[in-house]
Design an enzyme around this catalytic site. Structure first.
Site, PDB file in Angstrom:
ATOM      1  N   GLY A 137       0.993  -1.280   0.156  1.00 57.07           N
ATOM      2  CA  GLY A 137       0.038  -0.035  -0.047  1.00 57.07           C
ATOM      3  C   GLY A 137       0.826   1.158  -0.109  1.00 57.07           C
ATOM      4  O   GLY A 137       0.337   2.337   0.393  1.00 57.07           O
ATOM      5  N   GLY A 138       2.170   1.108  -0.382  1.00 64.04           N
ATOM      6  CA  GLY A 138       3.062   2.177  -0.495  1.00 64.04           C
ATOM      7  C   GLY A 138       3.170   3.110   1.027  1.00 64.04           C
ATOM      8  O   GLY A 138       3.309   4.242   0.928  1.00 64.04           O
TER       9      GLY A 138
ATOM     10  N   ASP B 296       6.837  -5.220 -13.781  1.00 66.40           N
ATOM     11  CA  ASP B 296       6.934  -4.543 -12.559  1.00 66.40           C
ATOM     12  C   ASP B 296       7.772  -3.413 -13.013  1.00 66.40           C
ATOM     13  O   ASP B 296       8.958  -3.431 -13.238  1.00 66.40           O
ATOM     14  CB  ASP B 296       7.154  -5.436 -11.288  1.00 66.40           C
ATOM     15  CG  ASP B 296       6.913  -4.480  -9.951  1.00 66.40           C
ATOM     16  OD1 ASP B 296       6.694  -3.287 -10.044  1.00 66.40           O
ATOM     17  OD2 ASP B 296       7.138  -5.151  -9.084  1.00 66.40           O
TER      18      ASP B 296
ATOM     19  N   SER C 138       5.191  -5.715  -1.683  1.00 60.12           N
ATOM     20  CA  SER C 138       5.271  -4.255  -1.915  1.00 60.12           C
ATOM     21  C   SER C 138       5.949  -3.125  -0.995  1.00 60.12           C
ATOM     22  O   SER C 138       7.142  -3.702  -0.500  1.00 60.12           O
ATOM     23  CB  SER C 138       3.983  -3.794  -2.690  1.00 60.12           C
ATOM     24  OG  SER C 138       4.368  -2.517  -3.120  1.00 60.12           O
ATOM     25  N   ALA C 139       5.465  -2.390  -0.433  1.00 60.47           N
ATOM     26  CA  ALA C 139       5.756  -1.647   0.677  1.00 60.47           C
ATOM     27  C   ALA C 139       6.101  -2.366   1.781  1.00 60.47           C
ATOM     28  O   ALA C 139       6.771  -2.256   2.629  1.00 60.47           O
ATOM     29  CB  ALA C 139       5.016  -0.331   1.018  1.00 60.47           C
TER      30      ALA C 139
ATOM     31  N   HIS D 229       2.475  -4.978 -10.946  1.00 61.90           N
ATOM     32  CA  HIS D 229       2.728  -4.834  -9.686  1.00 61.90           C
ATOM     33  C   HIS D 229       1.530  -5.225  -9.002  1.00 61.90           C
ATOM     34  O   HIS D 229       0.627  -4.557  -8.959  1.00 61.90           O
ATOM     35  CB  HIS D 229       3.077  -3.306  -9.361  1.00 61.90           C
ATOM     36  CG  HIS D 229       3.779  -3.156  -7.989  1.00 61.90           C
ATOM     37  ND1 HIS D 229       4.874  -3.498  -7.402  1.00 61.90           N
ATOM     38  CD2 HIS D 229       3.054  -2.629  -6.789  1.00 61.90           C
ATOM     39  CE1 HIS D 229       5.244  -3.324  -6.356  1.00 61.90           C
ATOM     40  NE2 HIS D 229       3.959  -2.667  -5.636  1.00 61.90           N
TER      41      HIS D 229
END
Length: 333
Positions: free
Chosen positions: A92-93, A274, A170-171, A304
């Protein structure tokens, strides 16, 4: 990670519109779109193949964890082998989603049943209200909580803390990596919890110099402008070569020697569609240079977060096969 939208050139994408958020005058953000959540299912009489429960982590920070247990484990005797444990961090960044978000709840439930493991998913603090390293601090809270948790019946009876893996998407993959850099220094203090490896699923890293894969600008989930905004809202200072963002800076790489000495193994998974793949390759090369045992698995094409956001179950199934092989080959005696 954000929800998928139609592919477009990242130069033209309004990141606030893409993420459906507004930046407020006080530096906080307001999310315009409600993210679907899934409640925990702790009742043993539930027909669900995977049970889940929420447990407070650090009440002063309002953090908590969601524990996922394959339901069939409740039918086993106390002498049955305990399950490896995955400490998981959602994507979720650093600014979106949570442990209850439906896409990550379902992903963790899938991992628990397919890999035959217990998953502990951390609901860490989000930026920009809580900029990095808040999420890294919450990760360490979770590790220290795990080593002392004897009150929870599921973990006490079914989790093998001596076979623990730190994983993130991801994050969350960035958080898992930085948690590993901290935890390797505190390994003795974490016993009886023993970390066997890190699992970095499409980990989120960056830097001031654009890479070729970043400049392609055609990812439906993570356009370049969206990635830029996520870093802008989450880093403690405006510096894309900060060690939290750029994995190749010396601050983090020095601690990889300790990971090597501990015998941890690292798995990096992703796909060549990605935009972050060049960053991920840089990370792999740096770890290999430091002597860390690294495995990597990259699919062709894709985007991604595809294993989580795709409506094709085969994507998640293929990832689970890779994760299962890695965990089985990394388990301690």
């Amino acid at each position: 990670m954000s929800g998928p939208t139609a592919p477009s050139n990242s130069i033209d994408v309004d990141p606030y519109q893409h993420l459906q958020l507004i930046l407020n005058a006080d530096g906080t953000v307001t999310h315009l779109a409600e993210i679907p959540n899934t409640p925990a299912t702790p009742d043993p009489s539930s027909p669900m193949p995977v049970l889940s429960k929420d447990i407070p982590l650090n009440q002063s920070n309002n953090t908590w964890v969601r524990v996922f247990l394959p339901r069939q484990e409740l039918d086993h005797s106390s002498s049955s082998p305990k399950l490896p444990l995955i400490l998981y961090f959602h994507g979720g960044g650093f600014i979106r989603f949570g442990a209850a978000s439906s896409v990550f709840h379902e992903f963790c439930a899938t991992i628990a049943i397919q890999l035959h493991v217990i998953v502990v998913s951390v609901d860490y603090r989000l930026a920009p209200k809580h900029r990095l390293p808040a999420a890294y601090d919450d990760a360490m809270d979770a590790l220290h909580w795990l080593k002392t948790t004897t009150e929870d019946e599921w973990l006490r009876n079914h989790a093998d803390l001596s076979n623990t893996f730190i994983m993130g998407t991801s994050a969350g993959g960035n958080i898992a990596y930085h948690a590993g850099l901290r935890a390797c220094v505190e390994a003795d203090d974490l016993e009886p919890l023993v970390i066997r490896g890190l699992i970095l699923h499409q980990p989120f890293f960056g830097g001031s110099q654009r890479t070729e894969s970043e400049l392609r600008g055609n990812d439906p989930v993570l356009p370049l402008s969206v990635s830029d905004l996520m870093w802008e809202l989450s880093l403690p200072i405006v510096d894309r070569d900060h060690e939290y963002c750029n994995s190749t800076v010396e601050g983090g790489s020095q601690r990889l020697q300790k990971i090597k000495l501990l015998g941890w193994r690292v798995l990096v998974t992703g796909c060549d569609g990605d935009p972050l793949i060049d960053r991920q390759m840089e990370l792999i090369a740096m770890m290999e240079e430091k002597g860390v045992v690294v495995e990597s698995q990259f699919g062709k094409g894709g985007y991604h977060g595809e294993e989580i956001l795709s409506d094709q179950p085969s994507k998640a199934k293929a990832l689970c096969a890779v994760l299962k092989n890695f965990i089985l080959s990394s388990l301690g005696g």
